[in-house]
Design a protein around this motif. Structure first.
Motif, mmCIF file in Angstrom:
data_model
loop_
_atom_site.group_PDB
_atom_site.id
_atom_site.type_symbol
_atom_site.label_atom_id
_atom_site.label_comp_id
_atom_site.label_asym_id
_atom_site.label_seq_id
_atom_site.Cartn_x
_atom_site.Cartn_y
_atom_site.Cartn_z
ATOM 1 N N ALA A 4 -58.328 40.451 -7.797
ATOM 2 C CA ALA A 4 -57.896 41.593 -7.761
ATOM 3 C C ALA A 4 -56.448 41.434 -7.862
ATOM 4 O O ALA A 4 -55.704 42.217 -8.537
ATOM 5 N N GLU A 20 -63.775 49.068 -13.383
ATOM 6 C CA GLU A 20 -64.162 49.663 -12.226
ATOM 7 C C GLU A 20 -65.715 49.758 -11.970
ATOM 8 O O GLU A 20 -66.536 50.280 -13.061
ATOM 9 N N ALA A 25 -65.566 43.562 -10.368
ATOM 10 C CA ALA A 25 -64.700 44.156 -9.746
ATOM 11 C C ALA A 25 -64.712 44.358 -8.433
ATOM 12 O O ALA A 25 -63.842 44.236 -7.367
ATOM 13 N N LEU A 26 -66.192 44.647 -7.923
ATOM 14 C CA LEU A 26 -66.408 44.719 -6.759
ATOM 15 C C LEU A 26 -66.258 43.583 -5.793
ATOM 16 O O LEU A 26 -65.779 43.316 -4.613
ATOM 17 N N ARG A 29 -62.633 43.026 -5.121
ATOM 18 C CA ARG A 29 -62.146 43.808 -3.910
ATOM 19 C C ARG A 29 -62.700 43.369 -2.584
ATOM 20 O O ARG A 29 -61.783 43.166 -1.503
ATOM 21 N N ALA A 32 -60.423 40.201 -1.695
ATOM 22 C CA ALA A 32 -59.169 40.705 -1.438
ATOM 23 C C ALA A 32 -59.219 41.220 0.233
ATOM 24 O O ALA A 32 -58.215 40.945 0.704
ATOM 25 N N ALA A 33 -60.208 41.946 0.348
ATOM 26 C CA ALA A 33 -60.290 42.644 1.785
ATOM 27 C C ALA A 33 -61.000 41.683 2.859
ATOM 28 O O ALA A 33 -60.213 41.652 4.073
#
Length: 166
Positions: A4, A20, A25-26, A29, A32-33
């Protein structure tokens, strides 16, 4: 750098951002989290590869050495694979010199080897004979033993072997 966070577009070599809602993309994310969760997943995956090399190489080592020595030689073989892959893909960017990383890696793995050795030999020579288990006893004992030091290895490599790596 996570998926990301990478620059996208023509200036970044023609890459485009994942659309998206796509799995890519999931995944970006999620990574990154939860970067430590993904690092631990890489550790487990590559540790599993090294454990497989360890376990399989014991059969070859057993052709030229007694079981107890073959377990130790197999552990060293798996350690070599683990060091290279962990350094490149799990803990890159450690500021420690390679020689220090290797020394710390060996020290952490000596603890793991002790746990694995006692587990393998204890199962193969004491526990399995006591309960009458003979079906591939050495292979199964060694397989269980190879998995036994996962958490001590994760903590030791993260905090000592490759300290400061991303």
């Amino acid at each position: 750098m996570t998926l990301a966070a990478k620059p996208y577009g023509p200036a970044a070599g023609g890459l485009t951002a994942p659309e998206e809602g796509t799995a890519s993309a999931l995944l970006g994310r999620l990574q990154a989290a939860h970067p430590e969760l993904f690092r631990f997943a890489r550790f487990l995956l590559l540790g599993g590869l090294a454990a497989g090399v360890n376990w399989l190489s014991r059969f070859g080592w057993s052709l030229i050495a007694p079981f107890e020595l073959a377990v130790i030689l197999a552990h060293a073989t798996g350690m070599a694979v683990a060091f290279v892959t962990f350094r490149a893909f799990v803990f890159p960017g450690s500021p420690l010199p390679a020689a220090v990383q290797m020394t710390n890696f060996v020290l952490v793995n000596l603890v793991g080897m002790g746990v694995a050795f006692v587990t393998a030999v204890g199962l193969a020579r004491v526990v399995f004979p006591a309960v009458g288990f003979t079906f591939h006893a050495e292979a199964i004992a060694h397989g269980i033993a190879v998995l036994s030091p996962v958490l001590t290895s994760w903590i030791g490599h993260r905090r000592l072997s490759f300290a400061g790596g991303r």
